[in-house]
Motif scaffolding. Structure first.
Motif: not given
Length: 94
Positions: A17-25, A70-73, A89-94
């Motif tokens: 389940v955690d791997s579904i939400y592998s995106y981070f800010v 952390q969440g969905s894209m 200043t932020v970025s988001f990605g996997i």
């Protein structure tokens, strides 16, 4: 021929389940904003408690960056947009 199957434990399911939400800010440190402003943004835009916000702000200050959400894209993209609109200043990605 006998096959052994691994029993399915709650931890195994949680990992899937955690791997579904592998995106981070990721929040980056800057010398422009005060801690209180960053903490307020983290609470309002990243849905953090005061304690979590303070911890993330301190980590960004000490290490130059910190994961703040952390969440969905789609969720991460929205949070990153709002944080950028707040001049952080932020970025988001996997």
């Amino acid at each position: 021929m006998t096959y052994k199957t691994k029993p399915l434990y709650e931890e195994d399911t949680k990992l899937k389940v955690d791997s579904i939400y592998s995106y981070f800010v990721i929040l980056f440190n800057d010398s422009i904003h005060e801690f209180s402003y960053v903490e307020d943004c983290l609470m309002k835009l990243c849905f953090k408690t005061k304690r979590e916000a303070k911890k993330i702000a301190m980590e960004a200050h000490a290490n130059g960056k910190a994961i703040c959400f952390q969440g969905s894209m789609e969720e991460c993209e929205t949070v990153a947009e709002h944080m950028t609109e707040a001049n952080l200043t932020v970025s988001f990605g996997i």
